[in-house]
Design a protein around this motif. Structure first.
Motif, mmCIF file in Angstrom:
data_model
loop_
_atom_site.group_PDB
_atom_site.id
_atom_site.type_symbol
_atom_site.label_atom_id
_atom_site.label_comp_id
_atom_site.label_asym_id
_atom_site.label_seq_id
_atom_site.Cartn_x
_atom_site.Cartn_y
_atom_site.Cartn_z
ATOM 1 N N LEU A 133 0.831 -1.207 0.000
ATOM 2 C CA LEU A 133 0.000 0.000 0.000
ATOM 3 C C LEU A 133 0.866 1.257 0.000
ATOM 4 O O LEU A 133 1.867 1.340 0.703
ATOM 5 N N ALA A 134 0.432 2.228 -0.823
ATOM 6 C CA ALA A 134 1.053 3.558 -0.818
ATOM 7 C C ALA A 134 -0.005 4.552 -0.389
ATOM 8 O O ALA A 134 -1.022 4.729 -1.089
ATOM 9 N N THR A 135 0.171 5.186 0.784
ATOM 10 C CA THR A 135 -0.823 6.128 1.283
ATOM 11 C C THR A 135 -0.790 7.403 0.460
ATOM 12 O O THR A 135 0.183 7.686 -0.257
ATOM 13 N N VAL A 136 -1.873 8.180 0.598
ATOM 14 C CA VAL A 136 -1.935 9.452 -0.103
ATOM 15 C C VAL A 136 -0.793 10.359 0.331
ATOM 16 O O VAL A 136 -0.138 11.012 -0.491
ATOM 17 N N GLU A 137 -0.520 10.399 1.625
ATOM 18 C CA GLU A 137 0.560 11.253 2.129
ATOM 19 C C GLU A 137 1.912 10.834 1.546
ATOM 20 O O GLU A 137 2.747 11.674 1.187
ATOM 21 N N GLU A 138 2.111 9.512 1.476
ATOM 22 C CA GLU A 138 3.387 9.024 0.926
ATOM 23 C C GLU A 138 3.529 9.404 -0.544
ATOM 24 O O GLU A 138 4.618 9.771 -1.015
ATOM 25 N N LEU A 139 2.415 9.295 -1.272
ATOM 26 C CA LEU A 139 2.485 9.637 -2.686
ATOM 27 C C LEU A 139 2.737 11.131 -2.895
ATOM 28 O O LEU A 139 3.507 11.540 -3.772
ATOM 29 N N VAL A 140 2.078 11.963 -2.056
ATOM 30 C CA VAL A 140 2.310 13.408 -2.160
ATOM 31 C C VAL A 140 3.769 13.739 -1.847
ATOM 32 O O VAL A 140 4.426 14.521 -2.552
ATOM 33 N N ASP A 141 4.281 13.139 -0.780
ATOM 34 C CA ASP A 141 5.690 13.398 -0.420
ATOM 35 C C ASP A 141 6.636 12.922 -1.518
ATOM 36 O O ASP A 141 7.664 13.556 -1.821
ATOM 37 N N ALA A 142 6.324 11.786 -2.121
ATOM 38 C CA ALA A 142 7.210 11.227 -3.147
ATOM 39 C C ALA A 142 7.255 12.105 -4.381
ATOM 40 O O ALA A 142 8.300 12.258 -5.015
ATOM 41 N N VAL A 143 6.102 12.707 -4.717
ATOM 42 C CA VAL A 143 6.047 13.494 -5.939
ATOM 43 C C VAL A 143 6.494 14.932 -5.711
ATOM 44 O O VAL A 143 7.227 15.508 -6.506
ATOM 45 N N TRP A 144 6.032 15.521 -4.563
ATOM 46 C CA TRP A 144 6.328 16.956 -4.368
ATOM 47 C C TRP A 144 7.212 17.249 -3.151
ATOM 48 O O TRP A 144 7.704 18.348 -3.006
ATOM 49 N N THR A 159 8.495 18.722 -0.060
ATOM 50 C CA THR A 159 8.223 19.826 0.887
ATOM 51 C C THR A 159 7.405 20.956 0.293
ATOM 52 O O THR A 159 7.035 21.885 0.993
ATOM 53 N N ASP A 160 7.132 20.918 -1.004
ATOM 54 C CA ASP A 160 6.436 22.051 -1.619
ATOM 55 C C ASP A 160 5.270 21.577 -2.489
ATOM 56 O O ASP A 160 5.227 21.838 -3.696
ATOM 57 N N PRO A 161 4.307 20.838 -1.907
ATOM 58 C CA PRO A 161 3.174 20.372 -2.706
ATOM 59 C C PRO A 161 2.226 21.520 -3.014
ATOM 60 O O PRO A 161 2.132 22.486 -2.279
ATOM 61 N N PRO A 162 1.516 21.445 -4.116
ATOM 62 C CA PRO A 162 0.526 22.476 -4.422
ATOM 63 C C PRO A 162 -0.644 22.395 -3.429
ATOM 64 O O PRO A 162 -0.857 21.386 -2.760
ATOM 65 N N SER A 163 -1.424 23.446 -3.363
ATOM 66 C CA SER A 163 -2.536 23.488 -2.392
ATOM 67 C C SER A 163 -3.574 22.393 -2.671
ATOM 68 O O SER A 163 -4.241 21.894 -1.755
ATOM 69 N N ARG A 164 -3.707 22.024 -3.907
ATOM 70 C CA ARG A 164 -4.683 21.002 -4.266
ATOM 71 C C ARG A 164 -3.968 19.703 -4.619
ATOM 72 O O ARG A 164 -4.370 18.971 -5.526
ATOM 73 N N ALA A 165 -2.866 19.343 -3.896
ATOM 74 C CA ALA A 165 -2.059 18.175 -4.214
ATOM 75 C C ALA A 165 -2.869 16.888 -4.176
ATOM 76 O O ALA A 165 -2.730 16.013 -5.047
ATOM 77 N N VAL A 166 -3.729 16.743 -3.164
ATOM 78 C CA VAL A 166 -4.489 15.483 -3.038
ATOM 79 C C VAL A 166 -5.426 15.329 -4.221
ATOM 80 O O VAL A 166 -5.575 14.251 -4.810
ATOM 81 N N GLY A 167 -6.074 16.442 -4.624
ATOM 82 C CA GLY A 167 -6.970 16.364 -5.775
ATOM 83 C C GLY A 167 -6.225 16.026 -7.048
ATOM 84 O O GLY A 167 -6.705 15.245 -7.881
ATOM 85 N N VAL A 168 -5.059 16.652 -7.236
ATOM 86 C CA VAL A 168 -4.252 16.353 -8.416
ATOM 87 C C VAL A 168 -3.846 14.886 -8.417
ATOM 88 O O VAL A 168 -3.875 14.210 -9.452
ATOM 89 N N LEU A 169 -3.459 14.384 -7.231
ATOM 90 C CA LEU A 169 -3.048 12.993 -7.118
ATOM 91 C C LEU A 169 -4.180 12.059 -7.533
ATOM 92 O O LEU A 169 -3.973 11.071 -8.253
ATOM 93 N N ARG A 170 -5.392 12.335 -7.068
ATOM 94 C CA ARG A 170 -6.539 11.485 -7.422
ATOM 95 C C ARG A 170 -6.794 11.518 -8.927
ATOM 96 O O ARG A 170 -7.179 10.510 -9.532
ATOM 97 N N THR A 171 -6.562 12.664 -9.533
ATOM 98 C CA THR A 171 -6.734 12.767 -10.988
ATOM 99 C C THR A 171 -5.742 11.861 -11.706
ATOM 100 O O THR A 171 -6.096 11.146 -12.655
ATOM 101 N N TYR A 172 -4.479 11.868 -11.242
ATOM 102 C CA TYR A 172 -3.447 11.029 -11.852
ATOM 103 C C TYR A 172 -3.828 9.548 -11.741
ATOM 104 O O TYR A 172 -3.698 8.781 -12.702
ATOM 105 N N VAL A 173 -4.274 9.138 -10.550
ATOM 106 C CA VAL A 173 -4.622 7.736 -10.331
ATOM 107 C C VAL A 173 -5.803 7.343 -11.210
ATOM 108 O O VAL A 173 -5.840 6.253 -11.805
#
Length: 985
Positions: free
Chosen positions: A43-54, A56-70
């Motif tokens: 399992l890769a959590t949402v937080e882990e995926l955000v950290d892996a991609v961005w 320390t500087d994720p965009p404000s809508r990082a979780v939404g962008v991540l869901r779009t990618y998935v």
């Protein structure tokens, strides 16, 4: 199945369904896919995926962008690929569908295999999955970290695959790959260890050891640490020759020869002869060719060139090793044998520890094979013998500075300097033939100053090639200064001095001292006796040392008992002497040599110049007794060998700040009666002028007077009587001031000869009468007889023929009484001239032929012989024998031209012209008269006018026989009975 889903991470992140590549989105969407794939079903959590991609500087809508990618990935890959989980995402991919996973599985299987071939194949298949940089183009810190991890795993796989291939004996094909890998990863000790093994097994042990040394230096510099245990163990195995041999198939035929040089020049005869010997290795015993020579002569270059030319004759391989015979600790025979046996496929566990047994195994291994073995830079025969095959088929090429005569070679090559032509050719190949053609004189000077030594020519050639704007003359001028020549002969890691010193360094102290002291004299060569004097040892010991140095190629021997240095070796040896020997030791050695030479001159006079006792007594005392000279023949042979040495030593010591001018002047003064034996006028003039200048500077009137008198004698010998007469008063003043009656007498004798040669017989007769009185007072009967014979010619010039003949006969009788055959020959010469002047040509011919018979028997070829032949020609003309006169005059012209006597040559050409005219060849006669007129005019002789009329272009072929030339001067009488020939008594 053709529609299977598979993924690639070992390069750009890609997805495939069968043969169709799927569109997996932009860089960040690919980053999400990479994280999910690398989690391998976890399992890769949402937080882990955000950290892996961005990070320390994720965009404000990082979780939404991540869901779009998935969501987009689910659409492309299929809904079955993603397993729904709370709080994250999990990608469900069957085993073997991700290249990174497949890579790891194949590598693990390879590592578990006990078969090197299987392991190498699996490792190769694993590495074949890679398509470049892993996760290429994927952003984010997670991708960066994983990229480094995967690259490290790949490098470890490469190391493992290389180790497996080394076990299979594939070292030769790995050398290039390892060179690239170690350059990119210089601190990777595993790669270095493999590189060292590959190089060693390829016969390149020196490069293997250099790789270790470079790594050690780098580790210390970069990390402050030494190599690890594994790398040190490989180093130890190479040094001891215990490197394990490959476990795979038998190694291929070794091909260990280093590269041939592209501009090999010269040595054609040596290459052809030695090549024939090597090519015949298949018949008869094993062929052995030795190549010796001084440092820098190109022994290794020659051997490798020869080996490459003949390698086709040896299909079973070529072995090569640098035995490091000079400059480094020599290679141990055990290690060399181990390396050769490894190259021939013998496992290390089969190598006997006993040296004799290992050598026997080597001979057994190469038996019945056609293998060429190059043993470079051998120290001595003992180092070579265990490496020689025992049967036909093989051939061995050995190089070394020493002449390895103990090996009983099939053919021995000794390399010296290149010929002038080959040295110039080599220079032209390096710098460009257009440059050497533009400056031929400077190019010739350059190779001469390089001693025509290939290494030296290559060094100056490399310097010139790197400086295309420099004239060759500039470099030649820099080399001309011996003090800085060695500095100029240095380029990069090449240096003539260093190469020569490699042969000097291992010498025993007494031999090294000999190298230094024997280089001190300027003489071109030395005898065994001269070496003994310089070294202060008995002659047998000196001879043994000289031969040892010849065997080591530090000295050359051009003739039995004669030894000389190459110029550059002498320069190095003199530098060593200046550094190691005190000044008083150096000067003392040369003074001892000068002392022995003066003693030798005294011995020569005693046995070869009858009546010379008064002269010997007037020479400086010596400590040495000099060499034993049994008779006149031995004295002549000694002087022929040592004349240049004597003159060089005198010139050398005369240049000292406090020169030994007395002994130096006496060596020359003692030689005045023998200079006509060996016509070294230029060398003698240089030495005499050097002593005269030194004596003037040092205030020694006796030495100055003797040197000045000899200067005048030499001027007369070279056909410059006017110049000699101009200098004579100064010489006489110095001799009188020094209270040197014997020199005054000799100067008076010479003054008479000069007056006679300038057409003043009355003055000559008076001067000779004074000289006779001085010699009688000195009890020098030989010189009295010589001057009496000369005065007889002057009396004849005055028309007093009866008195002249009487004086000539008395002079002849004294010479015969003293046992002076040459003196009697000169007296007969004068009697012949007198008889002709008296109108008795037949008697004149008889006298001259009697003189000729004596000169021939004595093998005398001095100026007196030349003058006697021209007088014989005159008498034969007067007696109506023009054919005989032509032969006599022709021989006279040839001899006097060789000796450089312009006055004699001019007169001989005049006589030859008369003889030719008498035989009807008027055109040839005119040519002789023209050349004779030129010679006499250049000498400042008044006799030039006698030929001027005959030499006119208007002189016709129908003018009838030529009239006899006016007969004035030695002219009226030979220059010395022919005694006053420069070199004369």
């Amino acid at each position: 199945m053709t529609d299977e889903l598979r993924f690639e991470l070992l390069g750009p992140v890609r997805a495939w369904r069968g043969a169709i590549e799927l569109a997996v989105g932009g860089p960040q969407q690919r980053a999400v896919l990479a994280v999910l794939l690398l989690r391998r079903g976890r399992l890769a959590t949402v937080e882990e995926l955000v950290d892996a991609v961005w990070e320390t500087d994720p965009p404000s809508r990082a979780v939404g962008v991540l869901r779009t990618y998935v969501s987009r990935l689910r659409t492309v890959l299929g809904p079955d690929t993603f397993r729904p989980t709370a709080g994250g995402y999990l990608l469900d991919v069957p085993a073997g569908r991700i290249d990174a996973e497949l890579f790891a599985d194949r590598l693990a299987t390879a590592r578990r295999s006990a078969d090197p071939a299987t392991a190498a194949e699996l490792a190769h298949r694993a590495l074949a999955l890679w398509q470049g940089e892993p996760l290429a183009g994927v952003p984010g810190p997670y991708a960066a970290a994983q990229r480094d991890r995967l690259a490290e795993e790949r490098l470890a796989a490469v190391e493992y695959r290389i180790e497996a291939e080394l076990l299979l004996g594939r070292h030769a094909r790995l050398v290039g790959e390892l060179a690239e890998l170690t350059a990119r990863h210089p601190l990777r000790e595993g790669l270095r260890a493999s590189q060292m093994l590959a190089l060693y097994r390829s016969g390149r042990q020196g490069e293997a050891l250099r790789a270790y040394a470079d790594t050690q230096d780098l580790l210390v510099e970069e990390l402050g640490a030494d190599p690890g245990p594994a790398l040190r163990e490989v180093h130890r195995q190479i040094l001891t020759g215990t490197v394990p041999t490959p476990r795979g198939p038998e190694a291929a035929a070794p091909a260990q020869l280093p590269a041939d040089v592209p501009d090999f020049t010269g040595r054609a005869a040596e290459t052809q002869q030695a090549g024939r010997v090597l090519a015949a290795a298949g018949s008869g015993p094993m062929r052995l060719v030795t190549v010796s020579g001084p440092g820098g002569a190109g022994k290794t270059t020659f051997a490798l060139h020869l080996a490459h030319r003949t390698r086709a004759e040896f299909p079973d391989g070529q072995l090569y090793v640098d035995l490091r015979g000079v400059g480094h600790p020599a290679r141990e025979t055990q290690a060399v044998l181990a390396g050769f046996l490894a190259a021939l496929g013998v496992p290390v566990d089969r190598l006997p520890d006993d040296p004799a047994e290992r050598a026997a195994l080597y001979r057994s291994t190469v038996a019945d094979r056609r293998i060429l073995i190059v043993l470079d830079n051998a120290r001595d025969a003992a180092q070579v013998r265990p490496l020689l095959p025992g049967t036909a088929g093989c051939a061995v090429l050995v190089t070394g500075r020493a002449r390895l005569v103990e090996l009983h070679a099939s053919h021995a090559v000794h390399l010296e300097a290149l010929s002038d032509r080959d040295a110039l050719d080599l220079l032209g190949r390096i710098v460009g033939r257009d440059r050497t053609a533009a400056e031929p004189g400077a190019a010739a000077d350059l190779v001469r100053l390089c001693d025509r030594l290939p290494l030296a020519v290559r060094i100056v050639g490399a310097r010139l090639a790197a400086r295309p704007g420099w004239p060759i003359a500039t470099v030649a001028a820099r080399l001309a200064d011996e003090r800085h020549r060695l500095d100029e002969l240095r380029a990069g890691d090449l240096a003539v001095e260093a190469t020569i010193l490699l042969g000097y360094a291992p010498l025993e102290p007494d031999v090294a001292r000999a190298v230094r002291l024997l280089a001190l004299p300027d003489a071109g060569s030395l005898s065994v006796r001269a070496a003994a004097v310089l070294l202060g040892v008995p002659e047998p010991a000196a001879g043994a040392t000289l031969e040892r140095l010849v065997d080591l190629s530090l000295l050359c021997s051009g003739a039995p008992g004669r030894y000389h240095y190459h110029d550059l070796v002498r320069v190095v040896a003199r530098k060593l002497a200046a550094d190691a020997e005190p000044a008083d030791v150096r000067s003392g050695a040369l003074l001892a040599l000068l002392d022995d030479q003066l003693a030798a001159v005294k011995n020569l006079l005693r046995v070869s110049v009858p009546g010379s006792g008064p002269l010997v007594e007037q020479l400086a005392p010596t400590r040495s007794r000099g060499p034993v000279l049994a008779d006149r023949a031995a004295a002549r042979a000694w002087l022929a060998a040592e004349h240049s040495v004597l003159l060089a030593t005198v010139s050398q010591v005369a240049a000292w700040p406090e020169p030994p001018v007395g002994p130096a002047a006496d060596v020359l003064f003692g030689l005045r009666d023998t200079l006509d034996w060996d016509h070294r006028w230029a060398e003698a003039t240089h030495a005499v002028l050097a002593v005269a200048a030194a004596a003037t500077r040092f205030g020694d009137a006796r030495a100055e007077g003797r040197a000045l008198g000899l200067t005048c004698t030499l001027l007369q010998a070279r056909g410059l009587p006017a110049d000699a007469e101009a200098e004579l008063p100064k010489a006489r003043r110095r001799a009188l001031a020094a209270g040197d009656p014997l020199n005054v007498a000799h100067i008076g004798r010479l003054a008479g000869s000069l007056a006679m040669s300038m057409g003043r017989p009355q003055q000559a007769a008076a001067l000779w009468a004074e000289a006779m009185a001085a010699f009688e007072e000195a009890c020098d009967r030989g010189c009295v007889a010589t001057v009496l014979a000369n005065r007889a010619a002057a009396l004849a010039g005055l028309g007093r023929f009866d008195d002249a003949l009487d004086a000539g006969e008395r002079a002849r009788a004294v010479h015969r009484e003293l046992g002076s055959a040459e003196g009697e020959g000169h007296a007969l010469h004068n009697l012949g001239w007198i008889a002709r002047r008296a109108g008795r040509p037949d008697h004149a011919v008889e006298y001259h032929r009697a003189s000729l018979a004596i000169f021939r028997a004595e093998r005398y070829q001095g100026r007196g012989m030349g003058w006697m032949l021209l007088r014989l020609g005159e008498a034969e003309l007067d007696a109506g024998r023009p054919v005989d006169a032509t032969a006599s005059a022709t021989e006279s012209v040839a001899l006097l031209r060789t000796l450089g006597d312009r006055v004699g040559l001019g007169q001989a050409l005049g006589v030859l012209g008369r003889a030719l005219a008498a035989t009807g060849d008027r055109a040839a006669a005119v040519n002789c008269w023209r050349e004779g007129h030129t010679a006499l005019a250049l000498a400042g002789s008044p006799l030039a006018a006698d030929l001027a009329e005959l030499a006119r272009p208007a002189a016709g072929v129908d003018a009838g026989p030529a009239a006899p030339l006016p007969d004035r001067s030695p002219g009226g009488g030979p220059p010395r009975g022919p005694a006053e020939l420069a070199a004369a008594r």
